[in-house]
Design an enzyme around this catalytic site. Structure first.
Site, PDB file in Angstrom:
ATOM      1  N   ASN A   1      -5.394   0.859  -1.000  1.00 14.52           N
ATOM      2  CA  ASN A   1      -4.396   1.027  -2.055  1.00 14.52           C
ATOM      3  C   ASN A   1      -5.040   0.950  -3.431  1.00 14.52           C
ATOM      4  O   ASN A   1      -4.757   1.745  -4.327  1.00 14.52           O
ATOM      5  CB  ASN A   1      -3.323  -0.054  -1.909  1.00 14.52           C
ATOM      6  CG  ASN A   1      -2.247   0.046  -2.979  1.00 14.52           C
ATOM      7  OD1 ASN A   1      -1.601   1.067  -3.119  1.00 14.52           O
ATOM      8  ND2 ASN A   1      -2.077  -1.019  -3.745  1.00 14.52           N
TER       9      ASN A   1
ATOM     10  N   ALA B   1       0.815  -1.219   0.000  1.00 11.89           N
ATOM     11  CA  ALA B   1       0.000   0.000   0.000  1.00 11.89           C
ATOM     12  C   ALA B   1       0.848   1.268   0.000  1.00 11.89           C
ATOM     13  O   ALA B   1       0.443   2.289  -0.549  1.00 11.89           O
ATOM     14  CB  ALA B   1      -0.927  -0.001   1.211  1.00 11.89           C
TER      15      ALA B   1
ATOM     16  N   ILE C   1       4.010   1.669  -1.234  1.00 10.89           N
ATOM     17  CA  ILE C   1       4.869   1.872  -2.408  1.00 10.89           C
ATOM     18  C   ILE C   1       4.008   2.333  -3.582  1.00 10.89           C
ATOM     19  O   ILE C   1       3.080   1.628  -3.971  1.00 10.89           O
ATOM     20  CB  ILE C   1       5.610   0.566  -2.784  1.00 10.89           C
ATOM     21  CG1 ILE C   1       6.551   0.159  -1.651  1.00 10.89           C
ATOM     22  CG2 ILE C   1       6.384   0.749  -4.079  1.00 10.89           C
ATOM     23  CD1 ILE C   1       7.168  -1.203  -1.830  1.00 10.89           C
TER      24      ILE C   1
ATOM     25  N   ASP D   1      10.902  31.224 -37.173  1.00 12.80           N
ATOM     26  CA  ASP D   1      10.961  31.732 -38.545  1.00 12.80           C
ATOM     27  C   ASP D   1       9.811  32.716 -38.748  1.00 12.80           C
ATOM     28  O   ASP D   1       8.799  32.650 -38.036  1.00 12.80           O
ATOM     29  CB  ASP D   1      10.808  30.587 -39.552  1.00 12.80           C
ATOM     30  CG  ASP D   1      12.058  29.732 -39.644  1.00 12.80           C
ATOM     31  OD1 ASP D   1      13.150  30.283 -39.494  1.00 12.80           O
ATOM     32  OD2 ASP D   1      11.925  28.516 -39.848  1.00 12.80           O
TER      33      ASP D   1
END
Length: 883
Positions: free
Chosen positions: A707, A279, A281, A325
């Protein structure tokens, strides 16, 4: 073999009429027969392969081991939930990868190259994938060859074939050569090959092979798959994810050791530690960044800016100088001749009407037409080639010349192609057995090689007085923002070499063309200035013309900020480097000057964007931090060297792309900070409670659910946040600026600590309302479940509501619009509904060890859930007041 057969035999086999090319019906039939002119793409991974890849992570392996252990322990519901979460997480990962892949595939189709072909007697530009055997290819300098072809004619044609032969020197081509059947690829002078580059001259060729039947296709069929490299942004996030992962694993190991010393249930703590590691990471970072980038880049392509290299999106936010340009980018690229001058005087041209013209004026228009590679259909008002040359063809129409009759009675026998050093182009034309050289180009350069001129219908020596009259006429036109182009001629006795053409010429006069500024550019220049971005005009035009346009667009109002390529050459390198920031207009420059300008600007710490369209612009496009190629007038070489292609050749699109690039980067930053804040909140809540001896406020299945809920939809929705209209009021971002600059890191830490602290308080309150304390030894199971339910609901509510606060670092949610990001509102509503499902459905309650909250419990969750959002909004009030 095509190259060993006479050209008449090749034409007979493929059945085209070289003068007209294939009909559209025949081309469609051949496309059905031979297939599209594309190389076989590398095989995309199947959904099953992508699914298996999502499971190839060592933390997932540990979770799968945990499933087996819980099965042996008889905790079947936990096993099912953990397995379901793992599978669902993998499925979401697959969906994200497929979406990102589809978006990038769509981009590749948008940016597919074009080719010039002759069909039904008309030269037209088509997608290279629609080219078929039998098509007549038109080859010109700077264009990649679209298929393998046998040359029909090739005056001075040179092709760079290093991609096939390894030979770095361009190969001279000879359409009339008849070769042996076993001759090596590099010696096939009568043929051109797919993916090679025309570096000089022009030609026409009969397509003999397309797609995988070409020489490059044969090579492609034996090449293995390439690994797509990660962008610097993805690598930086990957590094961040690994660092945070190691930190999270360290904390989880520490939690497990503490639990071991405290004599807790090791099996339960093992599951909790592994789940917390999963959860905490942010493994979804890379996928979320890929999806936000691809969606953002696809959106940019719909607004005429095709990003060829994803790192360009990150760099766009740091650009502080845009070198552009003039022609077609700052102006409309709709050239028309409004005046011409010869020694009879200056004459105004009424476009679209028949103008009376003297014999010398007619000869001037004829010379312009015969010294041109452009085509123009008056009825359809469509043309191919350089807009300047198209304008000169239209001048012939206005002066009453019959271009079709002229084309029928004249034949080009040789030519000396334009290059940026000479600033001239010459053709050798045969008419009724007579040969004439026609040369057009910069009037300054023509004056140095002309020895005679025409006056009152007679050829006379070119005197100093004549020269001064031409110079005065040029300066007068330039002061009116007209672009000037001179033309000369010389009768010769026979076909001569290109290098012999530009000698002893007879000057005919010059034409003054106008290319009006684009209406939207002035506002874009002002917008860029407010964003800390300096606009610089770079042009080959006369100094006076350049200044007149630049002043009208608001690029400069000071003649001292204008310089020329010659003046740049006269300055020592160190002096130019010190003074380069003072200039806003560079006139009369060559592509070599562009490189010098880019290096000088970058040496002063600037992040530079540079536009270009020609073959010789490639070095400056590569030298710039962001090389921008023109999609309409740009050569294939310029496009290949660029980071971004403008499909409308418009300066305003560059500024718009910078704005979009800034917003895309900011959205990625929001998603990253959201994930880190949420994950930190979970770690804080778990670590502190276990360290002080309480029960775990969340069990393994609850952690995995959170998560799954917060690491996907809300994070992606933040990445799709609508553009901030005030993003161009900010200064450019430093290229080495981290995600945590400007106090973002402290806010993420503060948010994580706050969410973790509120979760701990909710857990404590769950005990308190039942008359217990988390420090008590004997606590009923119902009380522990009540406390965990409040902690669980509080943590999810805090995270979902907090996502609203991250939409802008200083603006309130009401200023940005509460419902302006419907994706985020949808993600929050869906998350809350799913929470109600797992707490309200008895089966889900039992599976997650939850219970229905009482009135006080719901009030606690609602109040605690909005605290992070409210405090963040109050902090923004303080920040706005301080500003």
């Amino acid at each position: 073999m095509w190259y060993s057969k006479p050209i008449e035999e090749v034409i007979a086999e493929l059945s085209p009429d070289p003068a007209r090319g294939l009909s559209e019906e025949e081309a469609k039939a051949r496309l059905q027969k031979y297939g599209p002119n594309t190389l076989k793409e590398k095989k995309r991974k199947s959904v099953f392969q992508l699914f298996i890849e999502q499971l190839q992570d060592w933390l997932i392996y540990v979770l799968l081991v945990a499933v087996v252990i819980t099965l042996f322990m008889g905790e079947y519901i936990d096993s099912i939930i953990i397995m379901a979460v793992v599978i669902l997480n993998a499925v979401l990962g697959v969906v994200q990868e497929v979406k990102a892949g589809n978006a990038i595939e769509a981009l590749q189709k948008i940016s597919s190259p074009k080719a010039l072909v002759r069909r039904e007697g008309i030269v037209k530009e088509i997608d290279t994938e629609n080219i078929v055997p039998g098509d007549i290819l038109i080859l010109d300098t700077g264009r990649y060859v679209a298929a393998d072809a046998r040359l029909l004619d090739a005056p001075n044609l040179q092709v760079e074939e290093s991609s096939l032969t390894g030979e770095s020197v361009p190969t001279a081509k000879d359409a009339t050569a008849l070769l042996e059947s076993q001759i090596p690829l590099g010696d096939r002078s009568n043929s051109v090959f797919m993916s090679t580059l025309v570096t000089y001259g022009r030609g026409t060729a009969l397509v003999v092979a397309t797609g995988m039947q070409t020489e490059v296709g044969k090579i492609a069929s034996i090449i293995g798959e390439e690994v797509e490299p990660k962008t610097p942004l993805e690598e930086r996030l990957d590094h961040l994810g690994k660092m945070l992962g190691k930190l999270a694993i360290g904390i989880c190991v520490l939690i497990f050791v503490v639990a071991l010393l405290q004599g807790r249930d090791l099996a339960e703590m093992f599951l909790i530690s592994v789940s917390l590691a999963v959860a905490s990471i942010p493994e979804g970072l890379a996928a979320i960044v890929a999806i936000v980038l691809s969606i953002g880049v696809t959106s940019m392509s719909k607004r005429n800016a095709i990003i060829r290299r994803l790192p360009a999106v990150e760099t766009l936010g740091s650009v502080n100088i845009v070198c552009s340009d003039k022609t077609g980018t700052l102006t409309q690229n709709k050239m028309k001749v409004v005046k011409y001058f010869n020694l009879d005087g200056e004459v105004t041209v009424e476009h679209g009407e028949q103008n009376t013209a003297s014999a010398d004026a007619t000869l001037l228009a004829k010379a312009f037409i015969l010294c041109s590679d452009a085509t123009y259909d008056t009825d359809k008002e469509e043309g191919t080639g350089d807009p300047t040359e198209i304008a000169l063809l239209m001048l012939g129409d206005d002066l009453g010349l019959d271009r079709e009759a002229l084309s029928a009675t004249s034949k080009r026998q040789n030519e000396y192609a334009f290059d940026s050093e000479r600033k001239l182009m010459s053709t050798l034309i045969e008419e009724d057995g007579h040969y004439t050289v026609y040369t057009k180009g910069a009037i300054d350069n023509l004056l140095t090689i002309c020895t005679h001129t025409r006056e009152k219908g007679q050829v006379v020596p070119l005197t100093e007085e004549h020269r001064q009259r031409y110079v005065n006429a040029t300066e007068s036109m330039s002061g009116q923002a007209l672009r000037t182009l001179g033309v000369a001629y010389r009768p010769v006795d026979a076909v001569i070499a290109p290098q012999e053409m530009e000698k002893d010429l007879i000057l005919l006069g010059l034409a003054g063309m106008i290319d009006p500024p684009r209406e939207e550019v002035k506002a874009s220049v002002d917008k860029a200035r407010n964003a800390g971005i300096t606009s610089i005009m770079i042009t080959g035009d006369h100094k006076n013309t350049a200044y007149a346009i630049a002043r009208e667009l608001g690029i400069t109002d000071n003649p001292g900020q204008v310089t020329t390529g010659q003046e740049v050459d006269e300055l020592p390198k160190e002096v130019f480097r010190d003074r380069v920031n003072n200039f806003r207009v560079f006139a009369r420059v060559s592509p070599e000057h562009k490189v010098k300008i880019v290096h000088a600007l970058k040496s002063n710490g600037n992040i530079v964007s540079m536009t270009g369209d020609g073959v010789n612009d490639a070095p400056s496009l590569q030298a710039a931090d962001i090389g921008v190629a023109m999609g309409i007038t740009g050569t294939d070489v310029a496009k290949g060297a660029s980071d971004m292609i403008l499909t409308d050749d418009n300066f305003a699109t560059i500024v718009s792309a910078i704005e979009q690039g800034r917003n895309i980067y900011n959205n990625i930053r929001k998603a990253v900070l959201f994930l880190l804040t949420c994950n930190l909140g979970e770690v804080v809540a778990m670590f502190i409670t276990l360290f002080i001896g309480w029960e775990a406020p969340l069990i393994a299945t609850q952690l995995l659910w959170i998560n799954l809920l917060t690491d996907t939809l809300p994070a992606i929705a933040l990445g799709m946040d609508p553009s901030d209209p005030d993003v161009m009021k900010q200064q450019p971002r430093a290229p080495d600026e981290s995600f945590f600059a400007g106090g973002a890191g402290m806010r993420a830490i503060g948010g994580g600590l706050l969410i973790g602290g509120l979760t701990i308080f909710g857990f404590w309150y769950g005990y308190y309302e039942h008359g217990f304390s988390p420090f008590d030894d004997a606590v009923p199971v119902e009380t522990l479940e009540n406390a965990r339910t409040i902690a669980f609901m509080t943590l999810v509510a805090c995270q979902l509501y907090y996502s609203l606060a991250l939409r802008h670092p200083t603006k309130s949610i009401f200023q940005v619009g509460v419902f302006s990001n419907r994706f985020l509102i949808g993600a929050i509503v869906l998350g809350l509904l799913l929470q109600l499902v797992i707490i309200g459905v008895p089966v889900m309650q039992q599976a997650f060890n939850l219970q229905m909250l009482d009135f006080r419990g719901w009030v606690t969750v609602i109040i605690l859930g909005v605290v992070p959002l409210v405090l963040n909004e109050l902090f923004k009030v303080y920040l706005r007041a301080r500003e």
